[in-house]
Design a protein around this motif. Sequence first.
Motif, PDB file in Angstrom:
ATOM      1  N   ALA A  56     -38.217  17.148  30.895  1.00  0.00           N
ATOM      2  CA  ALA A  56     -37.019  17.490  30.093  1.00  0.00           C
ATOM      3  C   ALA A  56     -35.278  16.692  29.772  1.00  0.00           C
ATOM      4  N   ASN A  57     -35.406  16.034  31.220  1.00  0.00           N
ATOM      5  CA  ASN A  57     -34.187  15.132  30.809  1.00  0.00           C
ATOM      6  C   ASN A  57     -34.248  14.691  29.594  1.00  0.00           C
ATOM      7  N   ALA A  58     -35.292  13.239  29.097  1.00  0.00           N
ATOM      8  CA  ALA A  58     -34.926  12.965  28.013  1.00  0.00           C
ATOM      9  C   ALA A  58     -35.915  13.875  26.713  1.00  0.00           C
ATOM     10  N   VAL A  59     -36.238  14.604  26.073  1.00  0.00           N
ATOM     11  CA  VAL A  59     -36.086  15.853  25.312  1.00  0.00           C
ATOM     12  C   VAL A  59     -34.801  16.426  25.212  1.00  0.00           C
ATOM     13  N   ASN A  60     -33.844  16.755  26.368  1.00  0.00           N
ATOM     14  CA  ASN A  60     -32.863  17.114  25.830  1.00  0.00           C
ATOM     15  C   ASN A  60     -32.241  16.051  25.957  1.00  0.00           C
TER      16      ASN A  60
ATOM     17  N   SER B  20     -23.737  17.344  30.052  1.00  0.00           N
ATOM     18  CA  SER B  20     -24.737  17.755  30.189  1.00  0.00           C
ATOM     19  C   SER B  20     -26.038  17.205  29.713  1.00  0.00           C
ATOM     20  N   MET B  21     -26.218  17.591  28.448  1.00  0.00           N
ATOM     21  CA  MET B  21     -27.933  16.912  27.897  1.00  0.00           C
ATOM     22  C   MET B  21     -27.721  15.657  27.512  1.00  0.00           C
ATOM     23  N   PHE B  22     -26.265  15.166  26.709  1.00  0.00           N
ATOM     24  CA  PHE B  22     -25.910  14.332  26.525  1.00  0.00           C
ATOM     25  C   PHE B  22     -26.322  13.054  27.627  1.00  0.00           C
ATOM     26  N   SER B  23     -26.538  12.233  28.956  1.00  0.00           N
ATOM     27  CA  SER B  23     -26.599  12.256  29.549  1.00  0.00           C
ATOM     28  C   SER B  23     -26.463  10.779  30.123  1.00  0.00           C
ATOM     29  N   ASN B  24     -26.893  10.021  30.917  1.00  0.00           N
ATOM     30  CA  ASN B  24     -26.729   8.734  31.412  1.00  0.00           C
ATOM     31  C   ASN B  24     -28.322   8.944  31.812  1.00  0.00           C
TER      32      ASN B  24
ATOM     33  N   ILE C  73     -37.422  19.427  16.113  1.00  0.00           N
ATOM     34  CA  ILE C  73     -36.650  19.584  17.066  1.00  0.00           C
ATOM     35  C   ILE C  73     -37.109  20.681  18.603  1.00  0.00           C
ATOM     36  N   VAL C  74     -36.990  19.896  19.364  1.00  0.00           N
ATOM     37  CA  VAL C  74     -37.610  20.660  20.998  1.00  0.00           C
ATOM     38  C   VAL C  74     -36.722  20.990  20.810  1.00  0.00           C
ATOM     39  N   TYR C  75     -36.220  22.295  21.141  1.00  0.00           N
ATOM     40  CA  TYR C  75     -35.323  23.036  22.596  1.00  0.00           C
ATOM     41  C   TYR C  75     -36.246  23.263  23.606  1.00  0.00           C
ATOM     42  N   ARG C  76     -37.148  23.617  24.036  1.00  0.00           N
ATOM     43  CA  ARG C  76     -37.219  23.950  25.318  1.00  0.00           C
ATOM     44  C   ARG C  76     -38.672  23.580  25.776  1.00  0.00           C
ATOM     45  N   GLN C  77     -38.818  21.553  26.551  1.00  0.00           N
ATOM     46  CA  GLN C  77     -39.301  21.573  27.026  1.00  0.00           C
ATOM     47  C   GLN C  77     -41.039  21.734  27.363  1.00  0.00           C
ATOM     48  N   SER C  78     -40.270  22.963  28.540  1.00  0.00           N
ATOM     49  CA  SER C  78     -41.472  23.540  29.223  1.00  0.00           C
ATOM     50  C   SER C  78     -42.689  24.445  28.035  1.00  0.00           C
ATOM     51  N   GLU C  79     -41.620  24.767  27.259  1.00  0.00           N
ATOM     52  CA  GLU C  79     -42.865  25.868  26.575  1.00  0.00           C
ATOM     53  C   GLU C  79     -43.996  24.822  25.290  1.00  0.00           C
ATOM     54  N   LEU C  80     -43.994  23.526  25.607  1.00  0.00           N
ATOM     55  CA  LEU C  80     -44.721  22.987  25.231  1.00  0.00           C
ATOM     56  C   LEU C  80     -45.684  21.491  25.787  1.00  0.00           C
ATOM     57  N   SER C  81     -47.106  21.389  24.785  1.00  0.00           N
ATOM     58  CA  SER C  81     -47.540  21.122  26.177  1.00  0.00           C
ATOM     59  C   SER C  81     -47.316  19.350  26.231  1.00  0.00           C
ATOM     60  N   SER C  82     -47.880  18.617  27.016  1.00  0.00           N
ATOM     61  CA  SER C  82     -47.766  17.567  27.060  1.00  0.00           C
ATOM     62  C   SER C  82     -47.995  16.724  26.335  1.00  0.00           C
ATOM     63  N   ALA C  83     -48.778  16.872  25.416  1.00  0.00           N
ATOM     64  CA  ALA C  83     -48.741  15.564  24.465  1.00  0.00           C
ATOM     65  C   ALA C  83     -48.194  16.497  23.042  1.00  0.00           C
ATOM     66  N   SER C  84     -47.284  17.417  22.609  1.00  0.00           N
ATOM     67  CA  SER C  84     -46.355  17.323  21.897  1.00  0.00           C
ATOM     68  C   SER C  84     -45.330  16.474  22.400  1.00  0.00           C
TER      69      SER C  84
END
Length: 976
Positions: free
Chosen positions: A364-368, A333-337, A231-242
Amino acid sequence: MSQGGYTQTILLDANRLSSEEYSASNLAQTDTAIFTNKVSNGITIDIGDQVSIQSAHIAQRGAGGSVIQMDGEVLGEKQITTTETVNSSYIGYEKLNASQGYSPTGFAYETSSNETQKVKMKDNEASIVISYYKTTNGENNITLPRNWGSASMGNATQGGDPADTSHNASFWSASDSYSKGLNTYYLTASHIFTPDFDDSIGRDAFNSASCNVRKLKQDNSKYTIFKRSEIVYRQSELSSASNASYLQPVPTKPDPALGNYNRVLQKVKLSIPAGYNSPSAISTNITNELIKTEPTIKIITDEETISNTGNITAPTSIVNSTIYKAFPCSNYSMFSNSGATQFFNSSLLDGTPFNVGNNACNTANAVNYLTCYSHIGFKRPHLVESGRGAGAYHGNKITSNIAGSASGTAIIYTDYTYSDEVLLKLKRFFDSQRLYPELLNHATDATNHLTNYASLYPNATSASLNASFRKEARFLHLGLSGSGNLLSSTDPLGSDMYMEDKTTNTKTTPRTSASDGSSIPIFFYYNESSSHLTAEQTTGDRNDNLAYGFARKHNGLIALITEPIGGIPTEYFGEQIGARINASTKIGYDYHFNAYGNAAIMLSSGFAPLQYYGQIEYNQGPDIRQVYLGADNALLNFDNIQSRFELSNLHAPEKVGNFYTAGDPNPSPNVFAPPPSSQAGQDCFKINKQLKYDSWSPSMHPYEVIDLSGTASEGNQKTFISMNSNMVHGLIYDAHGGVAIEDMGIDERFWERSIWGILGFEYGQFNASGDVENIKNINNRFSNDNPNSSGITTNAEVTSLASQQFHSNPYGTNMFNAMLSSNVNFFNTPQNIAKAGSVWDNEDPDHQVAPAITINAESTKIIANELPRKLLKGYFLINSDILDSANYYQTANPMQTMAIVGKYSAANDFISYDGGGAVFTATRRKTITSIKSQILDPAGGTANVGDNSGIIYRIDKIISTDLKFAETLMSQMNQK
């Protein structure tokens, strides 16, 4: 000369408080049953002296009262399975920005897996294992599959969504639609377990036209919670590959169902202090551990401010307890179109990595969006666990064509390896199907076209047909539809058909085929009589010797036979009998949410941008991404009348509750605002449950329009809220969720000596046994009787007494009589009965009401079958080194035991011994300078006693004396 003498009695006080250990040794803190006392100047014991125990006073707090004894004895070790989580990248509980919300765990990233561990089994302690479940009660859940669940719908206006956004109620009452995230492709009836679904009306994406859809029922079923292993709760803290790996963990198109999920299993350690405890103290101790509160967590969605408009934003507090916690979930807001669109982005569909660096916001939106699937509820957890354990998401394949002309005798040749390892995995999946007999019963109905079994027994009753089929058939999922046999080896078996529309047969990101891509169950023969045969013991060349009951060996691979159950229905071969099921068609377990038996839900926060009347907005609604789940008031109680322990409240019950506008002192004329209920916090169950419009879920659209008759200001307002069309009339709704006991932490071998055996519970009350046909699952209603269920929980107790409240008037007021419940027609204008005949001369009613029935209720109970044991062992042994030899034999093990102290004489925290036991005669002369005393239990281990214990030893010495001393003296003098 006459010789005589007397007996000299010496008493030695050896007590724990004056011992060497109490004053100077570590034993003072670790073993109060052993103590050594010095004997001043020493005492000589001569041959013939007698040694015994005059009295003893053994300290045990609580002894002599109405108490239960537990020693803290370790009985052994047991293996349990729990969910272990590793968190990394601590970021706290603060929201970063609009696209980077707070983390429910305080970490940016976590992984989890189900691992085994060993725990100690003790007579006063057990490590139980629980799972969590959420009910489909119309609140805090979203049925799956669903494209998205955004109230704003990404600024879309199709599908019946209101153009006039100033009137918010019209949004709540609008039909469910593709633009709200509804999957509008109409699933083929033979592909799904239709009793799980309701046929509903939605609106498509093409021209907002009305279309038929299937939606999972909101029928109070219990959905066991599974957790995504990454589970990723914040995309900006992880690498692009992760991030790319998280979004696409397997080499195929992005698909939420294909991630690895594990049932959430939590260890809960329950213990009672060693020694004597009253039943009430035991009840309180265990209950306190079950409801123990953890430190409060403050979720920072924004710094506390007061804006120019007066809006206040402040931290949100979360209070978790042992088995009632705030679980991560989806929100609008996260389970969005937009999140769905970016998750199912075409750059991912063609297999190329998502370009995180050039499209960080989209990532970020895709991860959320994907993180909304972090915790999923499955209605049939054993089926899902064993199915996923039986094979990969892409399934296996059929190796030979199956001709329609041979449908009645068809053999399904697969590429499954014929080995014990593979066969056992498949058998576990097939065994799990018996826990959910409805899946097998459904296939016997000839109208479902799933088997030809009914044609073999044309005169059989439905019950007997179902019973025999459950013994003789099992199923796998088959990728029969569309171009399922043309898929690559990495493409999944089945499809949830995300973002595909019924009318146009197209997608935002098109599929290779517009036909129904979901799998279909295919049934084959199973022989219980040969289910014990291994791969080494048989090749399965006959129907009566199939390996593990189902497998025939063919070229080192597994073949499945269908002839004994009537073959494969002709419908599987298309419209023409000459058609065939092609080689390379995928077969196995389908991971998707729409697959046969895989009913699934997502947890939801329940917030909407605006409530029904458009006047109330929850500021933190777009940010909150947790919802409470579990049992908030679990209770171990001791019934003083029956003298038995009972466990209850393993579910979070429905409450009487309040409508979301309750208490408004001056409501507008067109607003329903009832006074607060004095019973709002009362536990209850509901029939024809009326929603309170406080919790929003896209799956519950359309919410019913609230009809008002009259005006509130004139005091003649009448309000009728129809039952939501997604709910089930006449059904009991009694819980929001709860916990199920999966393992009591004690093996059967040690049960009687364990904490649960001592309290009077029997092993069979928590562990299902017997024919799997008689084993239930948690979706059966529980009563106070033993359930023989795989997983134990509770629900509202429904008795015949409650039936007198089933008849309610249209305002939801119970009538308390013997009448049955009935729907009601309400007329604003009074009607007249026709004079002629029995014709009811009435107009169409202004309101058609299914009266909301709310009945106060208590929890069912798991009542101990036996009375509790008050004493673990009936006596103590007192050993001492004052003896030279060991004269007490226990299983041929000699011990220096001087007294046996029965516990029947306990009183006021002491067990007393008044002597009268064995007397020992010294056989050699010795001088004692100290006495070592041991208070032991019957097995020879040190007893659990207090520091105030003491033993009075008695030495009887024979003193020789000349009774005619003067006469003897004169005689001796005369002899000289």
